[in-house]
Design a protein around this motif. Structure first.
Motif, PDB file in Angstrom:
ATOM      1  N   PHE A   1     -28.820  21.570 -11.452  1.00  0.00           N
ATOM      2  CA  PHE A   1     -28.723  21.392 -12.897  1.00  0.00           C
ATOM      3  C   PHE A   1     -29.180  22.606 -13.698  1.00  0.00           C
ATOM      4  O   PHE A   1     -28.683  22.847 -14.792  1.00  0.00           O
ATOM      5  CB  PHE A   1     -29.509  20.145 -13.326  1.00  0.00           C
ATOM      6  N   LYS A   2     -30.126  23.383 -13.158  1.00  0.00           N
ATOM      7  CA  LYS A   2     -30.581  24.545 -13.913  1.00  0.00           C
ATOM      8  C   LYS A   2     -29.642  25.732 -13.752  1.00  0.00           C
ATOM      9  O   LYS A   2     -29.526  26.562 -14.652  1.00  0.00           O
ATOM     10  CB  LYS A   2     -31.995  24.940 -13.474  1.00  0.00           C
ATOM     11  N   SER A   3     -28.988  25.824 -12.608  1.00  0.00           N
ATOM     12  CA  SER A   3     -28.225  27.035 -12.329  1.00  0.00           C
ATOM     13  C   SER A   3     -26.787  26.803 -11.894  1.00  0.00           C
ATOM     14  O   SER A   3     -25.862  27.355 -12.476  1.00  0.00           O
ATOM     15  CB  SER A   3     -28.949  27.856 -11.252  1.00  0.00           C
ATOM     16  N   ALA A   4     -26.573  25.974 -10.867  1.00  0.00           N
ATOM     17  CA  ALA A   4     -25.245  25.876 -10.263  1.00  0.00           C
ATOM     18  C   ALA A   4     -24.177  25.443 -11.260  1.00  0.00           C
ATOM     19  O   ALA A   4     -23.129  26.084 -11.403  1.00  0.00           O
ATOM     20  CB  ALA A   4     -25.277  24.917  -9.070  1.00  0.00           C
ATOM     21  N   LYS A   5     -24.447  24.353 -11.955  1.00  0.00           N
ATOM     22  CA  LYS A   5     -23.471  23.864 -12.930  1.00  0.00           C
ATOM     23  C   LYS A   5     -23.339  24.847 -14.100  1.00  0.00           C
ATOM     24  O   LYS A   5     -22.237  25.184 -14.534  1.00  0.00           O
ATOM     25  CB  LYS A   5     -23.883  22.491 -13.445  1.00  0.00           C
ATOM     26  N   TYR A   6     -24.466  25.291 -14.596  1.00  0.00           N
ATOM     27  CA  TYR A   6     -24.521  26.110 -15.804  1.00  0.00           C
ATOM     28  C   TYR A   6     -23.940  27.504 -15.593  1.00  0.00           C
ATOM     29  O   TYR A   6     -23.332  28.072 -16.499  1.00  0.00           O
ATOM     30  CB  TYR A   6     -25.985  26.185 -16.247  1.00  0.00           C
ATOM     31  N   THR A   7     -24.111  28.054 -14.399  1.00  0.00           N
ATOM     32  CA  THR A   7     -23.681  29.427 -14.156  1.00  0.00           C
ATOM     33  C   THR A   7     -22.204  29.525 -13.812  1.00  0.00           C
ATOM     34  O   THR A   7     -21.520  30.457 -14.249  1.00  0.00           O
ATOM     35  CB  THR A   7     -24.518  30.050 -13.023  1.00  0.00           C
TER      36      THR A   7
END
Length: 354
Positions: free
Chosen positions: A197-203
């Motif tokens: 949620f902090k990185s994979a989806k957002y990036t």
């Protein structure tokens, strides 16, 4: 590793769009007063760095869905850099980070400004407050830049749903990351949830979805982009975790071992603790999160991470996620230059050679 000529050109267009947007916004700040000039200086310095990864994935999501190479998509995609800058400013405050992209973090800039002028009150408190406000401003500007991109309203309406979801997810992911660092005995599963949620989806995943939505992509395409983007995003962040401990500061822009000093309960640390002896686990618990951790302490933690097999296990996980992403891309209804570019980006995101 070379990128396709279109990707390289698009990065230049993103830089130009950011420069133009900030150039239009700056007079409004200065009209309020010259006291706002340090805000402009700080955000300009922050935006001068970065790999423009999120705009690139947004662009290729757009192209994969049949979008044409028009200036408006560069502006819409570039707004993600303002969102990223906002997240970085706030993240550095929460982590008490001294540097970002090889230069002082924003809150340290304003702390130094306070000290330089010998203003009243606590310099650190002033620096943190100023950084939070600048992060909020960048968050507001990200939405404004997206809405004034020049794309038609019907396209922006489709993209807006993804944009809103992405902002919600990254804030929740940031909270989960902060929460994980306060808990003892974190698991690999809980650390992976933070990564998701902090990185994979957002990036990667959501920028791809955003581009595809703006171009009117099908549900089938969106699902295939998830199959590619989510595991690639996981691999990207796991690689970042490894670099945070073992990386070269000249490449990462942060002092070696900073993640250890900040006490980040990453997947790498969770994998290490799963495999550690009681003595090794005790050393990790004692040293991890010590803001004054010496170079010797960093070395001790690195040795434990390697000796337990935590590093090897993390590398295996990176390879597994990267393979999953490539397999999904091979089956995706993406052709031509978009397929070539997404293949290149998959290699760059996991090797971190931008």
């Amino acid at each position: 590793m070379p990128f396709s000529s279109s990707t390289s050109q698009f990065r230049k267009e993103v830089d130009e769009a950011l420069h133009a947007f900030v150039g239009r916004q700056a007079p409004g700040l200065l009209a309020i007063g010259e006291d706002l000039r340090p805000m402009i200086t700080a955000l300009t310095a922050l935006l001068s760095g970065g790999k423009r990864l999120r705009p690139a994935f947004c662009y290729w999501g757009w192209r994969a869905a049949g979008g044409e190479d028009v200036p408006e998509i560069a502006t819409a995609a570039a707004s993600l850099e303002l969102l990223q800058a906002s997240a970085l400013v706030h993240d550095d405050v929460m982590d008490a980070s001294d540097t970002r992209r090889g230069q002082p973090s924003v809150h340290r800039r304003f702390e130094a400004l306070h000290a330089e002028h010998a203003w009243r009150g606590d310099a650190a408190t002033f620096g943190e407050g100023a950084a939070i406000l600048l992060g909020d401003l960048l968050l507001a500007w990200s939405g404004e830049m997206f809405e004034t991109s020049g794309l038609p309203e019907d396209r922006r309406a489709r993209g807006r749903r993804v944009y809103d979801l992405m902002r919600t997810e990254v804030m929740c992911g940031q909270y989960l990351d902060m929460l994980e660092s306060t808990r003892a005995g974190g698991t690999v599963e809980s650390a992976l949830r933070v990564v998701d949620f902090k990185s994979a989806k957002y990036t990667i995943e959501r920028p791809l979805h955003l581009g595809a939505a703006l171009a009117g992509g099908s549900d089938e395409l969106t699902a295939s982009l998830t199959g590619y983007g989510r595991p690639l995003g996981m691999a990207f962040q796991l690689r970042d975790d490894v670099l945070g401990v073992f990386g070269d500061p000249s490449e990462t822009g942060k002092p070696a071992g900073d993640d250890l000093r900040e006490g980040k309960r990453t997947v790498l640390i969770a994998l290490t603790l799963e495999r550690a002896t009681p003595e090794q686990a005790s050393t990790v618990d004692r040293l991890l999160g010590d803001p004054d951790l010496s170079e010797l302490g960093v070395t001790d933690l690195r040795e434990i991470i390697a000796e337990t097999g935590g590093l090897a296990a993390c590398e295996t996980m990176i390879d597994r996620f990267a393979t999953e992403a490539r397999t999904a891309l091979a089956a995706a209804p993406v052709t031509g230059e978009a397929r070539e570019a997404l293949t290149d980006l998959a290699t760059a995101a996991t090797a971190r050679t931008f």
